[in-house]
Write an enzyme that holds these catalytic residues in place. Structure first.
Site, PDB file in Angstrom:
ATOM      1  N   CYS A  90      -2.264   5.289  -7.350  1.00  0.00           N
ATOM      2  CA  CYS A  90      -2.521   4.982  -5.864  1.00  0.00           C
ATOM      3  C   CYS A  90      -1.597   5.340  -4.841  1.00  0.00           C
ATOM      4  CB  CYS A  90      -2.507   3.385  -5.663  1.00  0.00           C
ATOM      5  SG  CYS A  90      -3.670   2.540  -6.459  1.00  0.00           S
ATOM      6  N   HIS A 136      -1.258   2.740   2.313  1.00  0.00           N
ATOM      7  CA  HIS A 136      -2.166   2.614   1.288  1.00  0.00           C
ATOM      8  C   HIS A 136      -2.961   1.398   1.393  1.00  0.00           C
ATOM      9  CE1 HIS A 136      -3.950   2.313  -2.575  1.00  0.00           C
ATOM     10  NE2 HIS A 136      -3.140   1.640  -3.188  1.00  0.00           N
ATOM     11  N   ASN A 142      -9.872  -0.309  -2.170  1.00  0.00           N
ATOM     12  CA  ASN A 142      -8.931   0.254  -2.523  1.00  0.00           C
ATOM     13  C   ASN A 142      -9.312   1.581  -3.294  1.00  0.00           C
ATOM     14  OD1 ASN A 142      -6.627   1.450  -3.723  1.00  0.00           O
ATOM     15  ND2 ASN A 142      -5.927  -0.445  -4.486  1.00  0.00           N
TER      16      ASN A 142
END
Ligand code: UT7
Length: 323
Positions: A114, A250, A280
């Site tokens: 991520c 993020h 996500n």
């Protein structure tokens, strides 16, 4: 005069297929209310069967090139952040290089899950400053739908597919100019591997595997680690948090975004949030959010932008740049 590395174009791509919380409630024991309340997510995009990470990345790269007024012939470096490569090898970056018609330069992948885009931006910046590359594409592209266990409600509701990209160009500016990429803060701690990982891989199982996460334990580390990366970055760059125009984090969970902003005293009106619509998207989430905020006119040339991310590894970090 000094050398600067500027962000000159941003682009993104989302597959057209949308999976809503309502859709998921027919697949696992979950509901729209729980997912929205705990994460802020309403829907996510899912790649079609024949659509690969490189396809998403190539579309985002083309959009970023268009925004910068460049073609693939101008680019001499392509760095792709992904945890869901098309193949074990070759790198997804070289597949994207071929798909966009880039016939020169170098392309390779960066793996920081991520945090991949944050790490890839720092990597490209360093190579441009020290290894002679003049114009780069930094791509974050993911098809997390391919590594989810669709029977596990604790993870399958969280992630989506997508891609984002930025063009970086070398330039010169007055010595006191605060322009382009200003700094990065990168951290990892491998001792947390078991809290967020994929249970397969070429060397260990000879399979691709599925994502596994102890979400509430990852959550506890996220706000603390991200805040510390941002604080270190602001200290080393001499920038005060009040100077930041836009916070492009993020997009893992709205509660993490809000928690970090609160801890860092960043005004909630300055947060770019796309988690509700995208879920996500791992390494794609920061450039996807940045592209959306540029497209809708919020983020403008001259703005000071702060990014951050945290994910598997653990790996976390932050970037600071003035557009
Ligand atoms: O980008 C990579 C980094 N990843 C992250 O940053 C993710 C970090 N973690 C999170 O975002 C949150 O921890 C989650 C959204 C994953 C979970 O939220 P939470 O508030 O931490 O919930 P929890 O894991 O503590 O679970 C609470 C309850 C549990 O039930 P019991 O044990 O209290 O009866 C879960 O089984 O919620 C249950 N639950 C669900 N219920 C309905 C877990 N997933 C679901 C679901 N639908 N999809």
């Amino acid at each position: 005069m000094k050398q600067v590395i500027r962000v000159t174009g941003v682009g993104s791509y989302l597959p057209s297929r949308i999976l809503t919380n309502e859709d998921l409630s027919r697949m696992v024991d979950t509901n729209d209310e729980w997912v929205k309340a705990r994460t802020g997510i309403s829907q996510r995009h899912i790649a079609d069967d024949g659509q690969f990470t490189s396809d998403l990345g190539a579309e985002a790269a083309k959009a970023a090139l268009k925004a910068a007024g460049l073609t693939a012939d101008d680019i001499d470096l392509l760095v792709c952040a992904t945890a869901t490569p098309d193949y074990t090898f070759p790198s997804t970056a070289t597949i994207i290089q071929n798909k966009i018609g880039m016939r020169q330069g170098a392309a390779f992948d960066v793996g920081a899950v991520c945090s991949g885009f944050v790490f890839a931006l720092a990597t490209a910046d360093g190579l441009m400053r020290n290894s002679g590359f003049k114009k780069a594409l930094v791509v974050g592209a993911e098809t997390f739908s391919r590594i989810l266990d669709w029977s596990d409600r604790t993870t399958c509701v969280l992630f989506g597919d997508g891609a984002g990209a930025v063009v970086l160009e070398e330039d010169t500016a007055e010595d006191d100019a605060q322009i382009g990429l200003l700094g990065h803060n990168l951290r990892t701690d491998g001792s947390y591997k078991d809290l967020l990982y994929v249970d397969g891989g070429p060397s260990v199982t000879q399979t691709v595997g599925h994502l596994r996460m102890i979400g509430n334990q990852v959550f506890k580390h996220a706000v603390v680690n991200i805040s510390s990366a941002v604080e270190n970055l602001l200290t080393t760059t001499g920038v005060d948090h009040n100077e930041i125009d836009w916070f492009v984090p993020h997009q893992a969970n709205q509660r993490i975004l809000d928690g970090v902003a609160k801890r860092l005293s960043i005004d909630s009106a300055k947060i770019v949030s796309t988690v509700g619509k995208h879920g996500n998207t791992s390494a794609a989430s920061v450039p996807l959010a940045l592209a959306e905020a540029i497209d809708d006119g919020r983020v403008k040339s001259g703005n000071l932008v702060l990014t951050e991310a945290m994910g598997g590894g653990f790996a976390w970090g932050a970037n600071l740049f003035r557009l």
